[in-house]
Scaffold this motif. Structure first.
Motif, PDB file in Angstrom:
ATOM      1  N   ALA A 227       9.063  -4.950 -12.064  1.00 30.92           N
ATOM      2  CA  ALA A 227      10.417  -5.675 -11.956  1.00 30.92           C
ATOM      3  C   ALA A 227      10.926  -5.111 -11.183  1.00 30.92           C
ATOM      4  N   THR A 228      11.885  -4.978  -9.915  1.00 36.66           N
ATOM      5  CA  THR A 228      12.897  -4.115  -9.449  1.00 36.66           C
ATOM      6  C   THR A 228      13.648  -5.092  -8.528  1.00 36.66           C
ATOM      7  N   ASP A 229      14.430  -4.003  -7.868  1.00 30.75           N
ATOM      8  CA  ASP A 229      15.754  -4.473  -6.770  1.00 30.75           C
ATOM      9  C   ASP A 229      15.056  -3.531  -5.250  1.00 30.75           C
ATOM     10  N   GLY A 230      14.331  -3.239  -5.309  1.00 29.33           N
ATOM     11  CA  GLY A 230      13.771  -2.192  -4.182  1.00 29.33           C
ATOM     12  C   GLY A 230      14.298  -0.945  -4.175  1.00 29.33           C
ATOM     13  N   TYR A 231      15.101  -0.972  -4.039  1.00 24.52           N
ATOM     14  CA  TYR A 231      15.683   0.107  -3.703  1.00 24.52           C
ATOM     15  C   TYR A 231      15.417   1.673  -4.465  1.00 24.52           C
ATOM     16  N   ILE A 232      14.564   1.607  -3.729  1.00 23.09           N
ATOM     17  CA  ILE A 232      13.790   3.177  -4.685  1.00 23.09           C
ATOM     18  C   ILE A 232      13.266   4.209  -3.738  1.00 23.09           C
ATOM     19  N   PRO A 233      12.803   5.184  -4.356  1.00 25.28           N
ATOM     20  CA  PRO A 233      11.917   6.353  -3.459  1.00 25.28           C
ATOM     21  C   PRO A 233      10.593   5.556  -2.515  1.00 25.28           C
ATOM     22  N   ASP A 234       9.665   6.320  -1.409  1.00 23.53           N
ATOM     23  CA  ASP A 234       8.875   5.819  -1.757  1.00 23.53           C
ATOM     24  C   ASP A 234       7.704   5.861  -2.903  1.00 23.53           C
ATOM     25  N   ILE A 235       7.132   5.027  -2.496  1.00 25.49           N
ATOM     26  CA  ILE A 235       5.534   5.193  -3.999  1.00 25.49           C
ATOM     27  C   ILE A 235       4.811   6.782  -4.254  1.00 25.49           C
ATOM     28  N   THR A 236       4.735   7.675  -4.949  1.00 23.76           N
ATOM     29  CA  THR A 236       3.918   8.615  -4.735  1.00 23.76           C
ATOM     30  C   THR A 236       2.762   8.291  -5.884  1.00 23.76           C
ATOM     31  N   VAL A 237       2.981   7.159  -6.958  1.00 24.35           N
ATOM     32  CA  VAL A 237       1.389   7.623  -8.116  1.00 24.35           C
ATOM     33  C   VAL A 237       0.642   6.217  -7.754  1.00 24.35           C
ATOM     34  N   LYS A 238      -0.168   6.671  -7.194  1.00 23.38           N
ATOM     35  CA  LYS A 238      -1.631   5.638  -7.612  1.00 23.38           C
ATOM     36  C   LYS A 238      -1.920   4.994  -9.251  1.00 23.38           C
ATOM     37  N   CYS A 239      -1.850   4.090  -9.330  1.00 22.59           N
ATOM     38  CA  CYS A 239      -1.803   3.393 -10.976  1.00 22.59           C
ATOM     39  C   CYS A 239      -3.726   2.931 -11.063  1.00 22.59           C
ATOM     40  N   HIS A 240      -4.046   2.982 -12.411  1.00 24.88           N
ATOM     41  CA  HIS A 240      -5.369   2.432 -12.354  1.00 24.88           C
ATOM     42  C   HIS A 240      -5.768   1.116 -13.125  1.00 24.88           C
ATOM     43  N   ARG A 241      -4.760   0.439 -12.967  1.00 23.58           N
ATOM     44  CA  ARG A 241      -5.001  -0.565 -13.060  1.00 23.58           C
ATOM     45  C   ARG A 241      -4.368  -1.841 -11.483  1.00 23.58           C
ATOM     46  N   PRO A 242      -4.485  -2.485 -11.829  1.00 26.59           N
ATOM     47  CA  PRO A 242      -3.632  -3.420 -10.287  1.00 26.59           C
ATOM     48  C   PRO A 242      -1.980  -3.764 -10.746  1.00 26.59           C
ATOM     49  N   VAL A 243      -1.527  -3.606  -9.483  1.00 25.63           N
ATOM     50  CA  VAL A 243      -0.248  -3.419  -9.563  1.00 25.63           C
ATOM     51  C   VAL A 243       0.370  -4.441  -8.816  1.00 25.63           C
ATOM     52  N   LEU A 244       2.089  -5.067  -9.006  1.00 26.20           N
ATOM     53  CA  LEU A 244       2.518  -6.549  -8.785  1.00 26.20           C
ATOM     54  C   LEU A 244       3.560  -5.882  -8.914  1.00 26.20           C
TER      55      LEU A 244
END
Length: 128
Positions: free
Chosen positions: A87-104
């Motif tokens: 959960a976030t406000d979306g003011y984030i740098p570009d994502i660079t990590v691939k998660c090992h599980r499904p992500v929402l």
């Protein structure tokens, strides 16, 4: 479920509490839900045992969603979570990590939907 709530400086206390309301919805769907707040670093997740969980602000720095994804990926946690909810406000740098599980990724009502999402994680926005 790993539930990571953005507690960086751009997130208001009201938004943080709205994120925790979403945590309640996830928790009620069954299974164990672990909560961790994050900014540039992610706290150790704790098992949420009750409804009406109130997240206490322990962070207030910059923002890196990667820190939450890295925490969910740690060796001790790889088989603990079936799903990662951020959960976030979306003011984030570009994502660079691939998660090992499904992500929402859940974006707050007035949050930013325009960020780099190279792994095509599912993104939804709160609309209440």
């Amino acid at each position: 479920v790993f539930f990571g709530a953005d507690a960086s400086g751009s997130v208001s206390n009201d938004e943080l509490q709205r994120m925790c309301a979403e945590l309640d919805v996830v928790r009620k769907s069954g299974g164990n839900t672990y909560y961790a707040s994050w900014d540039m670093d992610c706290e150790t997740p704790v098992l949420v045992k009750q409804n009406g969980f109130v997240g206490k602000r322990t962070k207030c720095g910059g923002t890196s969603l990667d820190s939450a994804l890295n925490k969910a990926n740690e060796t001790l946690n790889k088989n603990k979570y079936d799903l990662v909810v951020i959960a976030t406000d979306g003011y984030i740098p570009d994502i660079t990590v691939k998660c090992h599980r499904p992500v929402l990724i859940i974006i707050t009502k007035d949050g930013n939907m325009d960020f780099g999402n190279p792994y095509n994680y599912k993104v939804v926005q709160i609309n209440d």
